[in-house]
Design a protein around this motif. Structure first.
Motif, PDB file in Angstrom:
ATOM      1  N   HIS A 191       7.559 -10.001  14.082  1.00 63.07           N
ATOM      2  CA  HIS A 191       6.134  -9.313  13.842  1.00 63.07           C
ATOM      3  C   HIS A 191       5.696  -8.602  15.405  1.00 63.07           C
ATOM      4  O   HIS A 191       6.364  -8.998  16.472  1.00 63.07           O
ATOM      5  CB  HIS A 191       5.243 -10.634  13.698  1.00 63.07           C
ATOM      6  CG  HIS A 191       3.796 -10.180  13.524  1.00 63.07           C
ATOM      7  ND1 HIS A 191       2.775  -9.789  14.379  1.00 63.07           N
ATOM      8  CD2 HIS A 191       3.047  -9.635  12.259  1.00 63.07           C
ATOM      9  CE1 HIS A 191       1.590  -9.150  13.729  1.00 63.07           C
ATOM     10  NE2 HIS A 191       1.853  -9.393  12.550  1.00 63.07           N
ATOM     11  N   ASN A 241       8.051  -1.139  10.379  1.00 62.15           N
ATOM     12  CA  ASN A 241       6.885  -0.625   9.880  1.00 62.15           C
ATOM     13  C   ASN A 241       5.634  -0.535  10.526  1.00 62.15           C
ATOM     14  O   ASN A 241       5.156  -1.884  10.673  1.00 62.15           O
ATOM     15  CB  ASN A 241       6.675  -1.496   8.470  1.00 62.15           C
ATOM     16  CG  ASN A 241       5.487  -0.618   7.738  1.00 62.15           C
ATOM     17  OD1 ASN A 241       4.659   0.231   8.115  1.00 62.15           O
ATOM     18  ND2 ASN A 241       5.740  -0.567   6.477  1.00 62.15           N
ATOM     19  N   SER A 242       5.303   0.417  11.305  1.00 62.03           N
ATOM     20  CA  SER A 242       4.470   0.250  12.326  1.00 62.03           C
ATOM     21  C   SER A 242       2.918   0.173  11.818  1.00 62.03           C
ATOM     22  O   SER A 242       1.793  -0.470  12.265  1.00 62.03           O
ATOM     23  CB  SER A 242       4.388   1.305  13.306  1.00 62.03           C
ATOM     24  OG  SER A 242       4.083   2.727  12.491  1.00 62.03           O
ATOM     25  N   ASP A 243       2.558   0.733  10.478  1.00 60.80           N
ATOM     26  CA  ASP A 243       1.507   0.439   9.722  1.00 60.80           C
ATOM     27  C   ASP A 243       1.042  -1.177   9.405  1.00 60.80           C
ATOM     28  O   ASP A 243       0.190  -1.667   9.534  1.00 60.80           O
ATOM     29  CB  ASP A 243       1.478   1.354   8.527  1.00 60.80           C
ATOM     30  CG  ASP A 243       1.444   2.675   8.729  1.00 60.80           C
ATOM     31  OD1 ASP A 243       1.327   3.194  10.008  1.00 60.80           O
ATOM     32  OD2 ASP A 243       2.078   3.402   7.943  1.00 60.80           O
ATOM     33  N   LYS A 244       2.274  -1.682   8.952  1.00 62.99           N
ATOM     34  CA  LYS A 244       1.920  -3.233   8.636  1.00 62.99           C
ATOM     35  C   LYS A 244       2.395  -4.101   9.763  1.00 62.99           C
ATOM     36  O   LYS A 244       2.034  -5.444   9.759  1.00 62.99           O
ATOM     37  CB  LYS A 244       2.944  -3.574   7.476  1.00 62.99           C
ATOM     38  CG  LYS A 244       2.282  -2.836   6.225  1.00 62.99           C
ATOM     39  CD  LYS A 244       3.118  -3.329   4.813  1.00 62.99           C
ATOM     40  CE  LYS A 244       2.748  -2.413   3.904  1.00 62.99           C
ATOM     41  NZ  LYS A 244       3.211  -2.865   2.526  1.00 62.99           N
ATOM     42  N   GLY A 245       2.978  -3.578  10.727  1.00 62.17           N
ATOM     43  CA  GLY A 245       3.278  -4.423  12.108  1.00 62.17           C
ATOM     44  C   GLY A 245       4.425  -5.392  11.935  1.00 62.17           C
ATOM     45  O   GLY A 245       4.484  -6.397  12.603  1.00 62.17           O
ATOM     46  N   PHE A 246       5.449  -5.084  11.123  1.00 61.97           N
ATOM     47  CA  PHE A 246       6.568  -6.074  11.159  1.00 61.97           C
ATOM     48  C   PHE A 246       7.800  -5.363  11.068  1.00 61.97           C
ATOM     49  O   PHE A 246       7.893  -3.970  10.815  1.00 61.97           O
ATOM     50  CB  PHE A 246       6.489  -7.017  10.021  1.00 61.97           C
ATOM     51  CG  PHE A 246       6.844  -6.453   8.566  1.00 61.97           C
ATOM     52  CD1 PHE A 246       8.085  -6.280   8.069  1.00 61.97           C
ATOM     53  CD2 PHE A 246       5.647  -5.568   7.883  1.00 61.97           C
ATOM     54  CE1 PHE A 246       8.287  -5.539   6.722  1.00 61.97           C
ATOM     55  CE2 PHE A 246       6.068  -5.232   6.522  1.00 61.97           C
ATOM     56  CZ  PHE A 246       7.321  -5.254   6.270  1.00 61.97           C
TER      57      PHE A 246
END
Length: 149
Positions: A111, A91-96
């Motif tokens: 992360h 999930n690139s928006d949340k970074g994980f």
């Protein structure tokens, strides 16, 4: 106060039991009661076998105190090879994301700060493990093939 026939019989039985107990005690003393303790002692020979005979003190082996090691040897530093896997979710928006190990069914959280910036789902990567708050985390993530990124 009159003693009934029944009470006399009870007193006679108690007295006879006391006398029998005293006789048995005297017989044990006369037969050498300490011998029973000697019969209970067991010895262990040099092969670890239990015997009733004491060990031979003339067969004593001298041991040098300097040759006795009390601690365990130090563990040699072995560098582990990085694990391999595939990015299963990111999930690139949340970074994980999660990496599935190629050697098993385990999935490891990562992360974006521990991964290359161009990482995406389906990339084949190498990684190392580090204990996190909720389990093992993938760190030091790198691409296996140059064409993946």
């Amino acid at each position: 106060m009159a003693i009934s026939f029944n009470k006399k019989e009870v007193q006679k039985k108690k007295q006879s039991k006391r006398l029998e107990k005293q006789k048995r005690k005297e017989e044990r003393k006369a037969s050498g009661g300490s011998g029973a303790f000697e019969d209970m002692i067991a010895y262990v020979d040099e092969n670890g076998m239990i015997t009733s005979t004491p060990p031979d003190v003339t067969n004593k082996e001298e041991i040098d105190i300097e040759n006795i090691e009390v601690s365990t040897p130090k563990k040699e530093e072995v560098e582990e090879a990085p694990l391999e896997g595939r990015v299963e979710f990111f999930n690139s928006d949340k970074g994980f994301g999660f990496i599935k190990s190629s050697k098993g069914t385990e999935k490891y959280f990562f992360h974006v700060s521990n991964a290359p910036t161009s990482i995406s789902e389906g990339n084949k990567v190498t990684f190392e493990l580090e204990r996190g708050q909720k389990g093992m985390n993938a760190v030091n993530i790198a691409f296996i093939d140059e064409k993946d990124h």
